[in-house]
Design a protein around this motif. Structure first.
Motif, PDB file in Angstrom:
ATOM      1  N   PHE A 110       0.803  -1.218   0.000  1.00  0.00           N
ATOM      2  CA  PHE A 110       0.000   0.000   0.000  1.00  0.00           C
ATOM      3  C   PHE A 110       0.838   1.271   0.000  1.00  0.00           C
ATOM      4  O   PHE A 110       0.311   2.352  -0.240  1.00  0.00           O
ATOM      5  CB  PHE A 110      -0.944   0.014   1.215  1.00  0.00           C
ATOM      6  CG  PHE A 110      -1.946  -1.085   1.176  1.00  0.00           C
ATOM      7  CD1 PHE A 110      -3.061  -1.014   0.356  1.00  0.00           C
ATOM      8  CD2 PHE A 110      -1.779  -2.218   1.962  1.00  0.00           C
ATOM      9  CE1 PHE A 110      -3.983  -2.035   0.313  1.00  0.00           C
ATOM     10  CE2 PHE A 110      -2.699  -3.246   1.933  1.00  0.00           C
ATOM     11  CZ  PHE A 110      -3.806  -3.154   1.100  1.00  0.00           C
ATOM     12  N   ASN A 111       2.115   1.144   0.269  1.00  0.00           N
ATOM     13  CA  ASN A 111       2.982   2.319   0.353  1.00  0.00           C
ATOM     14  C   ASN A 111       3.074   3.007  -1.005  1.00  0.00           C
ATOM     15  O   ASN A 111       3.332   2.363  -2.022  1.00  0.00           O
ATOM     16  CB  ASN A 111       4.373   1.931   0.844  1.00  0.00           C
ATOM     17  CG  ASN A 111       5.197   3.130   1.227  1.00  0.00           C
ATOM     18  OD1 ASN A 111       4.695   4.240   1.343  1.00  0.00           O
ATOM     19  ND2 ASN A 111       6.482   2.921   1.417  1.00  0.00           N
ATOM     20  N   VAL A 116      -5.410   3.649  -3.067  1.00  0.00           N
ATOM     21  CA  VAL A 116      -5.642   2.231  -2.768  1.00  0.00           C
ATOM     22  C   VAL A 116      -5.641   2.019  -1.257  1.00  0.00           C
ATOM     23  O   VAL A 116      -6.477   1.275  -0.723  1.00  0.00           O
ATOM     24  CB  VAL A 116      -4.579   1.338  -3.459  1.00  0.00           C
ATOM     25  CG1 VAL A 116      -4.727  -0.118  -3.054  1.00  0.00           C
ATOM     26  CG2 VAL A 116      -4.666   1.489  -4.972  1.00  0.00           C
ATOM     27  N   ALA A 117      -4.731   2.688  -0.560  1.00  0.00           N
ATOM     28  CA  ALA A 117      -4.687   2.585   0.903  1.00  0.00           C
ATOM     29  C   ALA A 117      -5.969   3.133   1.516  1.00  0.00           C
ATOM     30  O   ALA A 117      -6.522   2.540   2.452  1.00  0.00           O
ATOM     31  CB  ALA A 117      -3.466   3.327   1.452  1.00  0.00           C
ATOM     32  N   ALA A 118      -6.467   4.247   0.998  1.00  0.00           N
ATOM     33  CA  ALA A 118      -7.714   4.824   1.510  1.00  0.00           C
ATOM     34  C   ALA A 118      -8.879   3.856   1.303  1.00  0.00           C
ATOM     35  O   ALA A 118      -9.690   3.634   2.209  1.00  0.00           O
ATOM     36  CB  ALA A 118      -8.001   6.157   0.829  1.00  0.00           C
ATOM     37  N   LEU A 119      -8.925   3.257   0.126  1.00  0.00           N
ATOM     38  CA  LEU A 119      -9.994   2.295  -0.172  1.00  0.00           C
ATOM     39  C   LEU A 119      -9.871   1.052   0.713  1.00  0.00           C
ATOM     40  O   LEU A 119     -10.865   0.580   1.282  1.00  0.00           O
ATOM     41  CB  LEU A 119      -9.952   1.908  -1.655  1.00  0.00           C
ATOM     42  CG  LEU A 119     -11.053   0.972  -2.139  1.00  0.00           C
ATOM     43  CD1 LEU A 119     -12.417   1.617  -1.961  1.00  0.00           C
ATOM     44  CD2 LEU A 119     -10.825   0.607  -3.603  1.00  0.00           C
ATOM     45  N   ALA A 120      -8.672   0.543   0.859  1.00  0.00           N
ATOM     46  CA  ALA A 120      -8.458  -0.641   1.706  1.00  0.00           C
ATOM     47  C   ALA A 120      -8.807  -0.337   3.165  1.00  0.00           C
ATOM     48  O   ALA A 120      -9.454  -1.157   3.838  1.00  0.00           O
ATOM     49  CB  ALA A 120      -7.008  -1.119   1.598  1.00  0.00           C
ATOM     50  N   GLY A 121      -8.402   0.826   3.652  1.00  0.00           N
ATOM     51  CA  GLY A 121      -8.753   1.218   5.014  1.00  0.00           C
ATOM     52  C   GLY A 121     -10.252   1.304   5.198  1.00  0.00           C
ATOM     53  O   GLY A 121     -10.799   0.856   6.210  1.00  0.00           O
TER      54      GLY A 121
END
Length: 176
Positions: A110-111, A116-121
């Protein structure tokens, strides 16, 4: 522990173990969880960065979950607290620290991918809280759907923020 794949798997298993410990045993898990966090710090190839990020996210997460508790979204049914002045159960703060211990290791995919990190979170963090509620570690003060939405909004910011902070700490460590 230098092998990247082995490290990622070990880190993932380490965090899952901590998650299950705190969800099933809450305050009774504090000492074993502290031991597991210290163990990770000892074996981590990014020890300094992990310590900085774990400390920061420990405090950040405590504030976030304290605000969600004060808002009535989270209700903790523990009759005893280990630290009377702490705004949420200490095991939950430790879970935040342990989560931070995954950012440089098992969550590296995710780095640099903030959307993508926002969606996964937004997708996965609410599921973790809802699972915790199903196991009795927390009670949700709203319906599952509303709780999911509120937690998703929070974690769509928190998860990418953890990577932003990790990159800042890593850059400062490289300059030192």
């Amino acid at each position: 522990m230098k092998n990247s794949a082995v490290l990622k798997v070990a880190n993932f298993v380490w965090f899952q173990g901590i998650w299950w410990l705190v969800i099933l045993f809450q305050n009774k898990a504090v000492i074993p969880v502290l031991g597991l966090i210290l163990l990770w710090i000892v074996i981590s190839p990014k020890r300094v960065e992990d310590i900085k990020l774990m400390g920061t996210v420990f405090l950040l997460g405590t504030v976030v979950d304290a605000l969600l508790t004060l808002s009535g979204l989270f209700i903790f049914n523990e009759t005893e607290t280990l630290v009377s002045f702490w705004p949420i159960p200490i095991w939950l703060s430790l879970l935040w620290a342990a989560f931070a211990g995954t950012v440089y290791h098992s969550l590296t995919a995710f780095n640099g991918r903030m959307a993508v990190a926002a969606l996964a979170g937004a997708i996965f963090a609410p599921l973790s809280y809802i699972a915790g509620a199903k196991f009795g570690a927390v009670e949700l003060g709203a319906s599952v759907v509303l709780s999911y939405i509120f937690i998703a909004l929070v974690w769509s910011v928190i998860f990418p923020l953890c990577f932003y902070l990790s990159n800042r700490f890593e850059a400062k460590q490289a300059q030192a």
